[in-house]
Design an enzyme around this catalytic site. Sequence first.
Site, PDB file in Angstrom:
ATOM      1  N   PRO A  71       0.800  -1.209   0.000  1.00  0.00           N
ATOM      2  CA  PRO A  71       0.000   0.000   0.000  1.00  0.00           C
ATOM      3  C   PRO A  71       0.842   1.272   0.000  1.00  0.00           C
ATOM      4  O   PRO A  71       1.999   1.248   0.363  1.00  0.00           O
ATOM      5  CB  PRO A  71      -0.778  -0.125   1.308  1.00  0.00           C
ATOM      6  CG  PRO A  71       0.085  -0.950   2.191  1.00  0.00           C
ATOM      7  CD  PRO A  71       0.869  -1.861   1.295  1.00  0.00           C
ATOM      8  N   GLU A  72       0.230   2.369  -0.434  1.00  0.00           N
ATOM      9  CA  GLU A  72       0.884   3.672  -0.368  1.00  0.00           C
ATOM     10  C   GLU A  72       0.265   4.459   0.798  1.00  0.00           C
ATOM     11  O   GLU A  72      -0.508   3.915   1.573  1.00  0.00           O
ATOM     12  CB  GLU A  72       0.697   4.417  -1.702  1.00  0.00           C
ATOM     13  CG  GLU A  72       1.290   3.654  -2.893  1.00  0.00           C
ATOM     14  CD  GLU A  72       1.142   4.384  -4.222  1.00  0.00           C
ATOM     15  OE1 GLU A  72       0.957   5.609  -4.208  1.00  0.00           O
ATOM     16  OE2 GLU A  72       1.197   3.715  -5.265  1.00  0.00           O
TER      17      GLU A  72
END
Length: 291
Positions: free
Chosen positions: A20-21
């Site tokens: 994920p970012e």
Amino acid sequence: MMHSMLRSGRNAYEDVETLPELPEVEIIRRQLEKELAGARIAACEVGLPRLVTYPTPLGYRRGLKGRRVEGVGRRGKYLLIGLDDGHELVIHLGMTGSLVLAEPAGERPRHTHIVFHLEDGRDLLYVDPRTFGETALLRPGDRSPLRGLYAMGPEPLEKNFTCAVLEDSLRGKCRVKSALLDQSRVAGIGNIYADESLHRAGIDPLRRLDGLTPDEIERIHRAVREVLSEAILRGGSSVSDYIDLRGERGSFQDSHRVYRREGERCPSCGGTIRREVISGRSSYFCPNCQK
Ligand SMILES: [Zn+2]
């Protein structure tokens, strides 16, 4: 120093995403904060020792035993779980890591590598099919084990992230896309949000930093903050494995304007979205709107 550079030995994944970012990690942080604050860790099992970057897996397990969670923070893509003895439990989900809150009697998902047993009977599971994640237990004030964490650039959603701060981060001659991916310049942005932000700002990802005008930097500044905030509101982007603490997928992928939409029509101008490899990563953009 980016996290991916620390892992450069296993870094041959051009088209695989670093999820994920920031938005996804922030969503998990909020959920963890709600679920874990005040909870005590009774014990911890480490099934895959190499995920523990610091100290030794044994030191990690011993250090966590009996500790109470004070709060959950985030820096870039790192989760920082504050403990009552001042230590910090650091978790980076890599590309495919997720955290799952489970009842102890329940079945454990495949690829569960670390289990934090909570005193109240719940288990927090670290699940990671491709195992690019990492975790560490840091002593108060000890910055040496995870240098990338402390060399991190400003947080783009914080109030003090002004246009002037971004301008300062975007000095040099490299391409604007590469600069946005560099965690030491701006924290938490990966391939998805760099591409989406640049499309919204109308900036060609191949542009060099020293050619950007103040107006263009202002557009990037606004776009980055808008895109990240909207993504958080929409539960993040689930383009591959991302799920939140409750096992739910995000929906921001439905709002992506260019990311992974090569050959499709640009929603702004109807032009054709192109893909180009920049710094070893696929970049998606509209040559018509992005100059
Ligand atoms: Zn366009």
